[in-house]
Design a protein around this motif. Structure first.
Motif, PDB file in Angstrom:
ATOM      1  N   ASP A  68       0.849  -1.189   0.000  1.00 38.04           N
ATOM      2  CA  ASP A  68       0.000   0.000   0.000  1.00 38.04           C
ATOM      3  C   ASP A  68       0.888   1.245   0.000  1.00 38.04           C
ATOM      4  OD1 ASP A  68      -2.657  -1.112   0.076  1.00 38.04           O
ATOM      5  OD2 ASP A  68      -2.154  -1.856   2.069  1.00 38.04           O
ATOM      6  N   LYS A  72       1.886   2.767  -7.214  1.00 38.48           N
ATOM      7  CA  LYS A  72       1.374   2.230  -8.483  1.00 38.48           C
ATOM      8  C   LYS A  72       0.654   3.328  -9.271  1.00 38.48           C
ATOM      9  CE  LYS A  72      -0.909  -1.350  -6.413  1.00 38.48           C
ATOM     10  NZ  LYS A  72      -1.674  -0.376  -5.871  1.00 38.48           N
ATOM     11  N   ASP A  73      -0.228   4.029  -8.583  1.00 40.44           N
ATOM     12  CA  ASP A  73      -0.998   5.073  -9.271  1.00 40.44           C
ATOM     13  C   ASP A  73      -0.083   6.132  -9.872  1.00 40.44           C
ATOM     14  OD1 ASP A  73      -3.252   3.765  -8.492  1.00 40.44           O
ATOM     15  OD2 ASP A  73      -3.759   5.130  -6.853  1.00 40.44           O
ATOM     16  N   PHE A  93      -7.571  -4.083 -10.249  1.00 35.70           N
ATOM     17  CA  PHE A  93      -8.232  -5.240  -9.645  1.00 35.70           C
ATOM     18  C   PHE A  93      -8.453  -5.015  -8.160  1.00 35.70           C
ATOM     19  CE2 PHE A  93      -6.358  -6.871 -13.515  1.00 35.70           C
ATOM     20  CZ  PHE A  93      -7.442  -7.547 -14.053  1.00 35.70           C
ATOM     21  N   LYS A  94      -9.716  -4.938  -7.794  1.00 37.31           N
ATOM     22  CA  LYS A  94     -10.109  -4.739  -6.395  1.00 37.31           C
ATOM     23  C   LYS A  94     -10.487  -6.089  -5.791  1.00 37.31           C
ATOM     24  CE  LYS A  94     -10.174  -0.234  -7.116  1.00 37.31           C
ATOM     25  NZ  LYS A  94      -9.231   0.676  -6.522  1.00 37.31           N
ATOM     26  N   LYS A  95     -11.071  -6.016  -4.605  1.00 38.54           N
ATOM     27  CA  LYS A  95     -11.581  -7.260  -4.005  1.00 38.54           C
ATOM     28  C   LYS A  95     -12.546  -7.897  -5.002  1.00 38.54           C
ATOM     29  CE  LYS A  95     -11.230  -6.224   0.894  1.00 38.54           C
ATOM     30  NZ  LYS A  95     -10.963  -4.765   0.880  1.00 38.54           N
ATOM     31  N   PRO A  96     -12.413  -9.194  -5.230  1.00 42.24           N
ATOM     32  CA  PRO A  96     -13.281  -9.835  -6.224  1.00 42.24           C
ATOM     33  C   PRO A  96     -14.755  -9.754  -5.833  1.00 42.24           C
ATOM     34  CG  PRO A  96     -11.507 -11.307  -5.494  1.00 42.24           C
ATOM     35  CD  PRO A  96     -11.447 -10.109  -4.625  1.00 42.24           C
ATOM     36  N   ARG A 108     -11.304 -13.345 -14.262  1.00 42.55           N
ATOM     37  CA  ARG A 108     -11.436 -11.893 -14.463  1.00 42.55           C
ATOM     38  C   ARG A 108     -10.167 -11.299 -15.064  1.00 42.55           C
ATOM     39  NH1 ARG A 108     -10.866  -8.536  -8.809  1.00 42.55           N
ATOM     40  NH2 ARG A 108      -9.030  -9.578  -7.965  1.00 42.55           N
ATOM     41  N   ASN A 123      -3.254  -2.582 -12.640  1.00 41.33           N
ATOM     42  CA  ASN A 123      -3.008  -1.991 -11.333  1.00 41.33           C
ATOM     43  C   ASN A 123      -3.500  -3.039 -10.321  1.00 41.33           C
ATOM     44  OD1 ASN A 123      -3.062  -0.532  -8.974  1.00 41.33           O
ATOM     45  ND2 ASN A 123      -3.949   1.303  -9.891  1.00 41.33           N
ATOM     46  N   ARG A 124      -2.561  -3.799  -9.751  1.00 41.17           N
ATOM     47  CA  ARG A 124      -2.829  -5.073  -9.065  1.00 41.17           C
ATOM     48  C   ARG A 124      -3.222  -6.096 -10.136  1.00 41.17           C
ATOM     49  NH1 ARG A 124      -3.137  -4.201  -3.387  1.00 41.17           N
ATOM     50  NH2 ARG A 124      -3.672  -2.061  -2.843  1.00 41.17           N
ATOM     51  N   GLU A 128      -2.411 -10.864  -6.637  1.00 38.28           N
ATOM     52  CA  GLU A 128      -3.120 -10.682  -5.361  1.00 38.28           C
ATOM     53  C   GLU A 128      -3.560 -12.037  -4.799  1.00 38.28           C
ATOM     54  OE1 GLU A 128      -3.698  -7.860  -3.539  1.00 38.28           O
ATOM     55  OE2 GLU A 128      -2.496  -6.731  -4.990  1.00 38.28           O
ATOM     56  N   ASP A 129      -3.765 -12.987  -5.687  1.00 34.49           N
ATOM     57  CA  ASP A 129      -4.254 -14.297  -5.268  1.00 34.49           C
ATOM     58  C   ASP A 129      -3.183 -15.171  -4.616  1.00 34.49           C
ATOM     59  OD1 ASP A 129      -7.226 -14.488  -6.130  1.00 34.49           O
ATOM     60  OD2 ASP A 129      -6.196 -13.485  -7.772  1.00 34.49           O
ATOM     61  N   VAL A 132      -2.357 -11.004  -0.929  1.00 36.33           N
ATOM     62  CA  VAL A 132      -3.337 -10.736   0.132  1.00 36.33           C
ATOM     63  C   VAL A 132      -4.070 -12.031   0.520  1.00 36.33           C
ATOM     64  CG1 VAL A 132      -5.159 -10.015  -1.504  1.00 36.33           C
ATOM     65  CG2 VAL A 132      -5.228  -9.208   0.849  1.00 36.33           C
ATOM     66  N   VAL A 133      -4.342 -12.859  -0.460  1.00 34.92           N
ATOM     67  CA  VAL A 133      -5.076 -14.104  -0.202  1.00 34.92           C
ATOM     68  C   VAL A 133      -4.264 -15.039   0.699  1.00 34.92           C
ATOM     69  CG1 VAL A 133      -5.934 -16.199  -1.328  1.00 34.92           C
ATOM     70  CG2 VAL A 133      -6.456 -13.955  -2.303  1.00 34.92           C
ATOM     71  N   LEU A 138      -7.271 -16.345   2.906  1.00 24.87           N
ATOM     72  CA  LEU A 138      -8.618 -16.240   2.342  1.00 24.87           C
ATOM     73  C   LEU A 138      -9.044 -17.555   1.681  1.00 24.87           C
ATOM     74  CD1 LEU A 138      -8.498 -12.609   0.858  1.00 24.87           C
ATOM     75  CD2 LEU A 138      -9.259 -13.369   3.116  1.00 24.87           C
TER      76      LEU A 138
HETATM   77  P1  ATP Z   1      -4.720   0.874  -4.492  1.00 31.37           P
HETATM   78  O1  ATP Z   1      -4.569   0.660  -3.009  1.00 31.37           O
HETATM   79  O2  ATP Z   1      -4.225  -0.274  -5.305  1.00 31.37           O
HETATM   80  O3  ATP Z   1      -4.215   2.192  -4.975  1.00 31.37           O
HETATM   81  P2  ATP Z   1      -7.411   1.596  -4.142  1.00 31.37           P
HETATM   82  O4  ATP Z   1      -6.950   2.259  -2.905  1.00 31.37           O
HETATM   83  O5  ATP Z   1      -8.091   2.409  -5.196  1.00 31.37           O
HETATM   84  O6  ATP Z   1      -6.230   0.841  -4.833  1.00 31.37           O
HETATM   85  P3  ATP Z   1      -8.393  -0.473  -2.576  1.00 31.37           P
HETATM   86  O7  ATP Z   1      -9.797  -0.946  -2.451  1.00 31.37           O
HETATM   87  O8  ATP Z   1      -7.684   0.123  -1.424  1.00 31.37           O
HETATM   88  O9  ATP Z   1      -8.387   0.456  -3.826  1.00 31.37           O
HETATM   89  O10 ATP Z   1      -7.448  -1.656  -3.106  1.00 31.37           O
HETATM   90  C1  ATP Z   1      -7.909  -2.786  -3.632  1.00 31.37           C
HETATM   91  C2  ATP Z   1      -7.987  -3.879  -2.577  1.00 31.37           C
HETATM   92  O11 ATP Z   1      -8.456  -5.072  -3.194  1.00 31.37           O
HETATM   93  C3  ATP Z   1      -6.648  -4.198  -1.953  1.00 31.37           C
HETATM   94  O12 ATP Z   1      -6.748  -4.244  -0.574  1.00 31.37           O
HETATM   95  C4  ATP Z   1      -6.328  -5.569  -2.520  1.00 31.37           C
HETATM   96  O13 ATP Z   1      -5.512  -6.352  -1.690  1.00 31.37           O
HETATM   97  C5  ATP Z   1      -7.694  -6.152  -2.712  1.00 31.37           C
HETATM   98  N1  ATP Z   1      -7.697  -7.233  -3.681  1.00 31.37           N
HETATM   99  C6  ATP Z   1      -7.301  -7.203  -4.963  1.00 31.37           C
HETATM  100  N2  ATP Z   1      -7.383  -8.421  -5.524  1.00 31.37           N
HETATM  101  C7  ATP Z   1      -7.821  -9.251  -4.568  1.00 31.37           C
HETATM  102  C8  ATP Z   1      -8.093 -10.652  -4.524  1.00 31.37           C
HETATM  103  N3  ATP Z   1      -7.921 -11.427  -5.598  1.00 31.37           N
HETATM  104  N4  ATP Z   1      -8.547 -11.163  -3.376  1.00 31.37           N
HETATM  105  C9  ATP Z   1      -8.723 -10.392  -2.298  1.00 31.37           C
HETATM  106  N5  ATP Z   1      -8.479  -9.066  -2.255  1.00 31.37           N
HETATM  107  C10 ATP Z   1      -8.035  -8.509  -3.375  1.00 31.37           C
END
Ligand code: ATP
Ligand code: MG
Length: 269
Positions: A68, A72-73, A93-96, A108, A123-124, A128-129, A132-133, A138
């Protein structure tokens, strides 16, 4: 040795992030000169993108991963600023979602892979799998531990289908992350960027380090290399990423296709 060679995570080699200084600038000291070089690279990227699109044979997929606040951005904004949006797409890629979770973890991801002629930026990503997983259990270890193999085979499939893949890990120190998170708390224009999870995730720093080490170690391959980018200094991060992209695209030597008919006979009336 070129910057690209120096930052490459060599396939098959052990990865110890502690041995990679996030503050490294590989001898570059002049921030302004670095910014100028970045601008030159941005222009070169735009010209290369044009050729890649005209050629229409190969796609380029650029993966960004980081802790974090790893940048990346910022890197995407700076390095890709010269690209034509028409043949370039960023996917975050956010939380699925429930629908995504109802499929295999690459479903996806595969849908977002760029088509021939295009540049795709993740961007991710599918990593992630195994990040974070893995850190948060998870899914059971028996499940995530098989994913390295799935990822390598998936990336091989893409490579065999003319997708040129490169992966950047933006490497910041724990101290740098603290400063960036504090800045997000203090600066009203950045408050929106901070989430309670960012602060929570910091507690798992060591687990993330181990997860990144294993992912990079097992999935840096000749056809889909990982680069470990020292990212404490944003100017160096952007220079390094842009330089590696330019070198990779130049190596592809994208060519304008030959005209589809005899131009000497053309009359434009
Ligand atoms: P970033 O932090 O990348 O700049 P953001 O702040 O816009 O993005 P967040 O919702 O904070 O958005 O980040 C995306 C979240 O989704 C992260 O915590 C990441 O670990 C989680 N995530 C991404 N892919 C997966 C996945 N396959 N399984 C579980 N969580 C995931
Ligand atoms: Mg976030």
């Amino acid at each position: 040795m070129s910057l690209r060679q120096e930052l490459l995570a060599r396939p098959g080699r052990k990865v110890r992030l502690a041995e990679h200084d996030p503050g490294n600038t590989l001898g570059f000291t002049d921030k302004l000169a670095a910014r100028e070089e970045l601008e030159a690279n941005v222009r070169r990227l735009a010209a290369l993108q044009y050729r890649l699109f005209a050629e229409g044979r190969r796609a380029v997929l650029v993966v960004f991963q980081a802790m974090d606040a790893g940048g990346k951005d910022g890197a995407i904004r700076r390095v890709m600023s010269g690209l034509n949006p028409q043949s370039c797409r960023v996917t975050s890629f956010k939380k699925p979602s429930e629908a995504e979770l109802a499929h295999d973890f690459l479903w996806r991801i595969h849908k977002a892979v760029p088509a021939r002629g295009e540049i795709g930026i993740f961007n991710r990503s599918h990593y992630e799998d195994v990040l974070v997983v893995r850190v948060h259990n998870l899914v059971p270890k028996a499940v995530w531990s098989e994913r390295y193999e799935d990822i390598n085979r998936f990336e091989k499939l893409l490579a065999r289908n003319d997708v040129v893949l490169l992966k950047f890990f933006l490497h910041i120190s724990r101290k740098e992350q603290r400063e960036r998170l504090l800045a997000r708390v203090e600066d009203p224009e950045r408050n929106w960027k901070i989430t309670p999870e960012d602060l929570e995730e910091r507690k798992y720093w060591g687990d993330y380090v181990r997860a990144y080490e294993e992912a990079i170690e097992r999935c840096s391959t000749g056809h889909a290399p990982w680069y470990i980018i020292p990212a404490n200094h944003k100017w160096f991060r952007d220079l390094a990423v842009s330089q590696i992209l330019v070198e990779t695209l130049e190596g592809l030597k994208p060519k304008f296709p030959a005209p589809k008919f005899d131009l000497s006979k053309v009359r434009v009336v």
